[in-house]
Design a protein around this motif. Structure first.
Motif, short mmCIF file in Angstrom:
data_model
loop_
_atom_site.label_atom_id
_atom_site.label_comp_id
_atom_site.label_asym_id
_atom_site.label_seq_id
_atom_site.Cartn_x
_atom_site.Cartn_y
_atom_site.Cartn_z
N GLY A 235 0.78 -1.29 -0.01
CA GLY A 235 -0.17 -0.01 -0.19
C GLY A 235 0.81 1.25 -0.06
N ILE A 238 2.30 1.69 -3.54
CA ILE A 238 1.22 2.13 -4.54
C ILE A 238 0.88 3.71 -4.15
CG2 ILE A 238 -1.33 1.81 -5.08
CD1 ILE A 238 -1.05 -1.19 -4.36
N LEU A 264 -7.82 -2.79 -3.19
CA LEU A 264 -6.64 -2.42 -4.27
C LEU A 264 -6.74 -3.42 -5.55
CD1 LEU A 264 -3.97 -0.85 -1.82
CD2 LEU A 264 -5.58 0.15 -3.32
N ASP A 269 -5.21 -1.78 -8.72
CA ASP A 269 -4.16 -1.00 -8.17
C ASP A 269 -2.99 -1.93 -7.52
OD1 ASP A 269 -4.91 1.60 -8.92
OD2 ASP A 269 -5.95 1.67 -7.14
N GLN A 270 -3.35 -2.90 -7.07
CA GLN A 270 -2.41 -4.08 -6.52
C GLN A 270 -2.60 -5.33 -7.33
OE1 GLN A 270 -2.18 -4.25 -2.16
NE2 GLN A 270 -1.69 -6.46 -2.01
N TYR A 342 -14.98 1.09 -5.26
CA TYR A 342 -14.65 -0.14 -5.59
C TYR A 342 -15.85 -0.87 -6.23
CZ TYR A 342 -10.79 0.99 -2.95
OH TYR A 342 -9.95 1.60 -1.92
#
Length: 353
Positions: A235, A238, A264, A269-270, A342
């Motif tokens: 995190g 990122i 994420l 993003d992850q 999300y």
């Protein structure tokens, strides 16, 4: 004389049986301590302790469970450890802040007849009575292998000067050392050079973010991906990429399947995390603790650092299997994950309609 010999033999047998029954101790009313290392990861408060306490209640309803978290302070953990001994703990389950410093705690407890179960992080310099964990070296290799495969599947080639960043865990955590070893096993011959590597003090996400920011300034678009040892450091990395204007963010690995990391992943993003339901290891530790109180020898599957051990196999989670591994197995719910920004990602992954 014959009759007398028979009577003596029966007496010896009776004495032997009595001695054997005395060895089988009861766990009723015993005190067990559960000491966790930090609050940088939410898993200890949300999963490990609740899982341990629930299993202890099943196995020994009359047992007293004492819990404390050291908040990444080794000196505080030592004070907590001493307090648990003074409160009469028969077994102390400890996830050490500092794996090296914890060796003296193990020896101190054992000298007073207190059993010690190393939890999650091993204690290499002292033989604990048992060690329970996920296979940390396998975790490191799994997340690295997953990232390498992803890059290759996407046709990403390591041209001159390009490569990946490696963000390890705390240098005082032996489990972090095992994860680091596993990451190297996955990266060293992968064809993707390690541009730079960092051991994150206390696993602190802000420190991982600060380091990653420096590497972004240094390498910029030459960074093809990041192997981060847990979700907190992931995190941090990122956040550094986003602050640096990267869109999309290069693929970043993680470990722990925290709610934030799962979101994420949903958002793209992850890239991955490790699903290792801490309740499984916590329950195993509770079983070991109760067996030790009873004077029994817990069954070990292997030996690590000269300590009988039980290691669980981790599962890598990406967008492809998040629904099956997390939602369907009730590790987390759609209601928890699919909120705000999300929601759209959840629809794309088939988590919600």
């Amino acid at each position: 004389m014959k009759h007398s010999w028979k009577m003596t033999g029966l007496a010896v047998l009776a004495l032997s049986l009595a001695s054997g029954s005395a060895l089988a101790q009861s766990a009723d009313g015993a005190t067990v301590a559960f000491l966790m290392p930090d609050q940088a990861s939410t898993r200890y408060e949300e999963h490990d302790y609740p899982g341990f306490k629930a299993e202890m209640e099943k196995l020994c309803a009359s047992c007293k469970v004492l819990y404390q978290n050291a908040d990444a302070d080794a000196a505080r953990q030592q004070q907590q450890f001493n307090s648990m001994i003074s409160q009469g703990a028969k077994v102390i389950v400890i996830d050490p802040v500092d794996s090296t410093a914890a060796a003296s705690l193990v020896k101190q407890a054992q000298a007073q007849g207190v059993k010690v179960v190393a939890y999650d992080r091993p204690i290499p310099d002292a033989k604990a009575d048992f060690y329970v964990s996920f296979d940390n070296e396998a975790i490191g290799k799994s997340i690295a292998d997953s990232l390498v495969k992803h890059l290759k599947d996407k046709g990403v080639k390591a041209d001159e000067g390009t490569g990946v960043l490696q963000i390890n865990g705390s240098p005082t955590d032996a489990a972090a050392g095992l994860i680091k070893k596993g990451i190297h096993a996955g990266l060293d011959n992968s064809g993707y050079p390690i541009l730079a590597e960092y051991d994150t003090p206390e696993w602190a996400p802000p420190k991982a973010q600060q380091w990653a920011s420096g590497q972004i300034t240094r390498f910029d678009k030459k960074i093809l991906g990041v192997v981060a040892a847990n979700d907190g450091t992931a995190g941090g990395a990122i956040a550094a990429f986003k602050a640096g204007g990267f869109n999309p963010v290069p693929p970043v690995t993680g470990n722990d399947a925290t709610l934030a990391a799962l979101q994420l992943i949903i958002a793209g993003d992850q890239y991955n995390t490790i699903n290792k339901p801490s309740e499984i290891v916590a329950a195993a530790a509770a079983n070991v603790a109760v067996q030790l109180i009873k004077g029994e020898t817990p069954k070990a599957e292997t030996t690590l650092f000269n300590t009988p051990s039980q290691l669980f196999v981790p599962v890598v989670v990406t967008q492809e299997n998040l629904k099956a591994e997390i939602i369907d197995k009730k590790i987390a719910t759609a209601e928890q994950l699919c909120v705000d920004r999300y929601a759209e990602g959840c629809k794309k992954l088939g988590i919600t309609q």
